[in-house]
Each structure stands twice: as structure tokens, then as C-alpha cells.
Design a protein around this motif. Sequence first.
Motif, PDB file in Angstrom:
ATOM      1  N   THR A 183       0.848  -1.185   0.000  1.00  0.00           N
ATOM      2  CA  THR A 183       0.000   0.000   0.000  1.00  0.00           C
ATOM      3  C   THR A 183       0.886   1.238   0.000  1.00  0.00           C
ATOM      4  O   THR A 183       1.856   1.313   0.749  1.00  0.00           O
ATOM      5  N   ILE A 221      -6.076   0.726   4.866  1.00  0.00           N
ATOM      6  CA  ILE A 221      -6.250  -0.718   5.074  1.00  0.00           C
ATOM      7  C   ILE A 221      -7.435  -0.906   6.015  1.00  0.00           C
ATOM      8  O   ILE A 221      -7.542  -0.219   7.030  1.00  0.00           O
ATOM      9  N   ASP A 235      -7.050  -3.475   1.100  1.00  0.00           N
ATOM     10  CA  ASP A 235      -6.191  -2.304   0.960  1.00  0.00           C
ATOM     11  C   ASP A 235      -6.435  -1.664  -0.404  1.00  0.00           C
ATOM     12  O   ASP A 235      -6.997  -2.281  -1.304  1.00  0.00           O
TER      13      ASP A 235
END
Length: 281
Positions: free
Chosen positions: A160, A166, A183
Amino acid sequence: MFNDITELKDNEARLRESARQLSELNSFKDKMFTLVAHDIRDPIALLVSLTELLGEELASTEDEHAELFRELQGQVQGTYHLVENLLDWYRSQKGKVVFRPLGWNLQQVVRQSLSLAGAKAVMKQIRMTERIDEKLTVSADKEMLDLILRNLLSNAIKFTGIGGVIEIGAVLEGDRIVVSVSDNGAGIDEKTAEVLRLDEPFFKVSATGDDPGNARFGLVLASEFVSIHGGSLWFDSVPGVGTTFSFTLPRSTGGRNSLDDGMEAETHESEFWWTMSRRCI
């Protein structure tokens, strides 16, 4: 006949001695593996912290070595995760991870995992949230569930980008609870997705690059522990949009164990934010 009996007894004695020596060698090997693994893990963990701090400094400059340093940082982090997963895999293969399912409050367990992963997330300014009903309870082995969540969160943070999100959610489906870790990162390309979906063990998979291999190793562990609970693990991903890993656990119908972590469940949606001092301990 006496000669035959004597020979048999001698053979039996030699076999017992060989078995004793083999047992001692295996015990020595186990101790050496654990010792070496820990001696390697600790300095690598320190290197990970140092490279993360240095990486933040270089990110704000236009240093010509910044790209080279990012590659070094990725290699150090990958090695650290590999050692961690090797230790977990070794313990599980040798029967040192005992399966003790108990009733656990899922929201509390997830919040604990988010808290432990917070230091890594804050470095990339990633916001982590959970949307789990405070009444949901699962029947699970706490150590195995922690490992499953740790691996999935670690992968999510790794892929990410800065300022990403997330989210962990859970829904009840019959006597099962489906837990998802989502995510909005880079997603999984088709080639890597094919590698991750292979049924062969990690060490039989031929994958180019370091990331697919390390990711698969952690997922093999997570998938194995989910299977021990009678569940399954799968993922959906769109390159450039994000990835969602999901797994199932049995619902607990009995009592539940609470974690003494000082966190109270006030709402079904909670956001976790961390601050971290810029120093290495």
C-alpha cells in the motif's frame, strides 16, 4: 541358534545406539536452528528500523543514491520477513505450535493486531480501520490467528502506498465468520496471482523477484493455519485498485476470552492512529 540370538541382540543394541544418536542430533539441530534464526533475526530487525529512518530522510531530498537505497531497504525488509516466516514454519512443521481453539472476541483480537502493526503503518502514513461487530466471537487458536492477521497486515502495508487505507472487516455467514483484510494498494498482477494460487509448497514455486516468493511464503503459513481451523483463504485483486484477502473461521457458540489490552469496544467502526518518535530503540 545361540549365535543367531547373540547376533540379533548385537544388532538391536546397535540400532538403539543409532536411534539415540539420531535423537540427540535432531535435538541439537533444533536448538541450533532456533539459536541461529534468532541471532539472525535480531540484527536484521535493527537494520530494518535504521533503513526506515534513513529512508524518510532521503525521501525528502533528491539524493542520487535514493533509488539504490530503496532497493537495499526492500532487500533488508524481505530478508527479515523471510526469517520470521521460517521460524513460524519450522515450529509448525515440528509440532511445536499446539492447536488450542478457544472462544475469542474477534474485535479485540483484530485491534491488538492493528496496534502491533501500527509502527510500520505510521511510517507510510497509512490509515488502518476495523469494522467488526463487538459481539462477534470466533473459535480459534490465539497464536495461529495472530500469525494469520500479522501476515495479511504485513503484506497489505508493504504493497500500500503512502497515505493509503487498510480495512479489516468481518461478517457472519451461518456458523462461519468471514474475515477480510482490504487495501487500496498496487494490487496483484496476473503473473504473481498465478504463483500465489499454486497448490505446491512455497519452496517448489519458481517465481521471479523477491516479493512474490516472500508474499507466498507468508500466505502458505496463513493458509495452513486457516485450514487447521477448518476454513479457507482466498483473495480478490485489481491491479492499481487494491487487494482483499479473506478467510473463514468457525463461530464460537460458548463463552469468550477477553484481551487485557485496555481497549473498550464503543462502536462498530474504529480508526487507529499512531505517532512514533524519530529514534531507534
